[in-house]
Design an enzyme around this catalytic site. Structure first.
Site, mmCIF file in Angstrom:
data_model
loop_
_atom_site.group_PDB
_atom_site.id
_atom_site.type_symbol
_atom_site.label_atom_id
_atom_site.label_comp_id
_atom_site.label_asym_id
_atom_site.label_seq_id
_atom_site.Cartn_x
_atom_site.Cartn_y
_atom_site.Cartn_z
ATOM 1 C CD GLU A 25 -3.011 -1.119 2.213
ATOM 2 O OE1 GLU A 25 -2.761 -0.505 3.261
ATOM 3 O OE2 GLU A 25 -4.083 -1.697 2.003
ATOM 4 C CD GLU A 53 -3.895 -6.435 2.620
ATOM 5 O OE1 GLU A 53 -4.628 -5.779 3.384
ATOM 6 O OE2 GLU A 53 -2.693 -6.207 2.480
HETATM 7 C C1 GLA Z 1 -4.130 -3.073 4.797
HETATM 8 C C2 GLA Z 1 -2.735 -3.635 4.955
HETATM 9 C C3 GLA Z 1 -2.682 -4.868 5.803
HETATM 10 C C4 GLA Z 1 -3.594 -4.774 6.985
HETATM 11 C C5 GLA Z 1 -4.979 -4.490 6.498
HETATM 12 C C6 GLA Z 1 -6.044 -4.514 7.567
HETATM 13 O O1 GLA Z 1 -4.794 -3.448 3.695
HETATM 14 O O2 GLA Z 1 -2.110 -3.876 3.736
HETATM 15 O O3 GLA Z 1 -1.357 -5.051 6.208
HETATM 16 O O4 GLA Z 1 -3.142 -3.786 7.837
HETATM 17 O O5 GLA Z 1 -4.972 -3.228 5.894
HETATM 18 O O6 GLA Z 1 -6.179 -3.332 8.229
#
Ligand code: GLA
Length: 690
Positions: A165, A318
């Site tokens: 991210e 995710e």
């Molecule tokens: C993001 C991050 C993960 C985790 C999720 C859940 O998508 O990439 O590492 O922290 O949020 O909050």
């Protein structure tokens, strides 16, 4: 997987991944370093029960993999890679550069990003790096080299995941320097920069490059063109980091896909530019179960992901099985909702269902974020749902790799987003994603497939194009829109489109300068409505009434027909909604935020006139999408309603989830899903998906 030559394409890499995983990827982030060794054995046993075929390793493991400067410790990662491979589970291996370790920060504290107000973020969270810092760059390159070298030949390795991210923006000295270089490459001369940034306004003229830096916190409002360029620069500089890491890994494993994970409605990075550098768009998606319509915003993001690489299957990188831990109230998904959301992503072109994370953490920041295996262990409703979904997905291998086609395109553009939300405009409270969502929703509700495009895209494959508050249009974008309409296309543009040029400078001569010609209308003055809830009445050309709020404009026509007129307020009697015939096509302009019913009818008229039909006539709340390819056609039907809904699936086919034939009207339970492999007629048309 054998080594491939460097001409292997993304398509080919993804095809091999599908083959290797047996269709849809299923699994999630796995952080074995957080658990004692004996838990690993239980993990792989449960992964097999759940049908997991892919896990993402090492996302946050830099400090465990490089314990001090240049001291690497890959032993534990070797062990878990071996264990996973022995159990038939593939690995998506991450470069861990989202979390520079404590020793690196202690040595180089100026890696930490600097906020616009000059303060610095502390260590103790993640994404704590200034991407322009040369040591951060060198150290992240070094660990990528080590990982590429070590794991290129490992049989568990299926794909790469870079960073996590991407997003931190810094205003520190390293960013200053990099921004200056970026500007020199863009403008060549200071004269060009001064002109593009209108620096004669408020006396901001630069006389030497050394005076130009990142737009740190100003005393009061700051230059909007400079800030727009800073948005562009930060997206570009993070992308350059991604590209460097990717190229290192590509040398070692040319045949494997490489991605990073995108976020929902994420403003900092221009995902059009990013997706072009990836093998697949990959999304982290966390709809809030408290929001009744969270699935509509999710749908928009899914269609965006599908569009970023021109319809190529994308990845859910995710999602949560149940609750997240990022909001003030973290409501768990109701039974059946995780499955429904997963099929929604597949219906909209995803080829993976991956979660954050495999095992819910017992400590640390996100210990209340659900996992595939939760604190209570495997004997839970959540794990049973995880296993059931894993079992079902095994039967959908034919769906993986198929695509969908759309005749409607909606412009979603980061330049528009950045420029529109910079403030110092007639209304500074506008949310660009919400404007896009308002114009997307009627298509979603009617089950009309939609592609997203960036402003400036080639529009020739579409019949209907929508510009929601497309504030910044370059000359090229404006020309492409004109060409599309004059060639027979239908356009719908909403207020605040086409106002500024590429430098964020107003196009003069009447708003919206970039579209006046094609719209056959122009505005002499912008009149946002004051306060929340202020409305104006509209009278429509067919004798009806409607209402509008938020925004109005003093519009004049120069050839367009008037579809609705302001009937109250200071603009009473002036045109509000117009349609112009331009060449062989038409262009509608909405000068106000018209009510939902009027908008829905207007868009229905436009798409009917363009010959665009729904995938299926289904009741409100039932989503229908079609994926086609390899001689097959799949109709996915999802009931987002909390009550059963009757759906006429016509000729139907075989529901792959139950193995039964379905035809005619089917009663679909609340949260129910059908994945129908269609009988002949649609299948013969298949394979033509873009
Ligand atoms: C993001 C991050 C993960 C985790 C999720 C859940 O998508 O990439 O590492 O922290 O949020 O909050």
């Amino acid at each position: 997987m054998t080594r491939e030559d460097s001409t292997t394409t993304s398509e080919e890499r993804l095809r091999r991944l599908r083959e290797r995983l047996g269709g849809i990827a299923y699994g999630g982030d796995y952080n074995p370093e957080q658990w004692p060794r004996e838990v690993w054995d239980e993990d792989v046993r449960l992964m097999k029960d759940a049908g997991v075929n892919l896990v993402t390793l090492a996302v946050f493991s830099w400090g465990r993999l490089e314990t001090a400067d240049g001291e690497y410790n890959f032993g534990w990662l070797d062990d878990i890679m071996d264990l996973l491979h022995a159990n038939g589970i593939g690995v998506d291996l991450a470069t861990p550069d989202a979390v520079p370790p404590a020793w690196l920060i202690a040595q180089y504290p100026d890696i930490l990003p600097v906020l616009a107000d000059g303060s610095t973020f502390g260590f103790g969270s993640r994404q704590h790096f200034d991407v322009s810092h040369p040591v951060y760059q060198a150290k992240s390159r070094a660990i990528a080299e080590k990982m590429g070298e070590r794991y290129a030949g490992h049989p568990a390795l299926c794909m790469w995941h870079i960073n996590n991210e991407y997003g931190p923006v810094s205003y520190g000295p390293h960013a200053d320097l990099a921004f200056r270089e970026w500007l020199q490459a863009k403008y060549s001369s200071l004269e060009a920069l001064n002109s593009a940034w209108s620096t004669d306004v408020w006396g901001q003229v630069y006389s030497a490059w050394a005076q130009v830096n990142a737009p740190a916190q100003p005393r009061t409002w700051s230059n909007p063109s400079r800030r727009l360029d800073y948005h562009r620069f930060t997206s570009d500089s993070m992308l350059a980091h991604y590209r460097t890491q990717r190229d290192i890994l590509r040398r070692f494993t040319p045949g494997l896909p490489i991605v990073t994970n995108f976020m929902r409605f994420y403003k900092n990075n221009d995902y059009w530019a990013w997706a072009a550098e990836e093998d697949a768009a990959a999304l982290d998606i966390y709809p809030d179960p408290r929001e009744q319509d969270a699935h509509v915003a999710a749908a928009l993001n899914f269609d965006l992901m599908r569009s970023l690489r021109k319809g190529q299957p994308w990845l859910v990188m995710e999602q949560a099985t149940a609750a997240v831990s990022q909001w003030s109230v973290n409501v768990s998904k109701l039974p059946g909702k995780m499955r429904l959301g997963s099929y929604q992503a597949i219906a909209q072109g995803a080829d993976s269902i991956l979660f954050f994370q495999w095992r819910q953490a017992s400590g640390g920041t996100e210990r209340f974020h659900s996992g595939m295996v939760n604190h209570a262990g495997p004997n839970t409703r959540v794990f049973r749902e995880v296993c059931e979904l894993g079992r079902e997905l095994k039967g959908l291998s034919g769906v993986a790799g198929t695509r969908s086609a759309a005749k409607v395109a909606i412009v979603f553009d980061w330049d528009c987003w950045w420029a529109l939300e910079l403030g110092n405009s007639p209304r500074s409270d506008l949310s660009y994603p919400q404007e896009v969502l308002r114009l997307y929703r009627p298509f979603f509700d009617a089950n009309i497939p939609v592609d997203f495009v960036h402003a400036g895209s080639d529009l020739s494959g579409y019949s209907l194009v929508v510009l929601p508050a497309s504030y910044l249009l370059t000359d090229q974008a404006a020309q492409r829109i004109e060409d599309f309409v004059s060639g027979g296309g239908r356009l719908v543009a909403s207020y605040l489109s086409g106002i500024v040029d590429q430098d964020n400078t107003i196009r003069l001569g009447g708003y919206p300068g970039a579209l006046r010609n094609v719209l056959g209308a122009w505005s002499e003055e912008l009149h946002p409505l004051a306060g929340d809830g202020e409305e104006v009445k509209l009278s429509t050309a067919d004798g009806g009434t409607a209402s509008a709020d938020y925004w109005t404009e003093h519009l004049h026509t120069t050839g367009a027909d008037v579809l609705a007129t302001y009937a109250s307020g200071r603009l009473a009697g002036a045109p509000a909604v117009t349609r112009n015939t331009f060449g062989a096509g038409t262009a509608v302009y909405l000068s106000s935020r018209v009510d939902g019913t009027f908008l829905e009818q207007l868009l229905a008229t436009e798409r009917d006139a363009a010959g665009i039909r729904p995938e299926l006539n289904a009741p409100r709340g039932v989503q229908v999408r079609r994926r086609t390819g390899n001689g097959s056609s799949f109709l996915l039907v999802l009931n987002h309603n909390d009550a059963p809904s009757g759906v006429d699936v016509g000729a139907g086919g075989t529901d792959l989830l139950t193995g039964t034939d379905v035809t005619g009207t089917v009663e679909l339970a609340a949260n129910g899903v059908l994945v129908i492999e269609e009988a002949t007629s649609a299948a013969t048309a298949a394979g033509t998906g873009r």
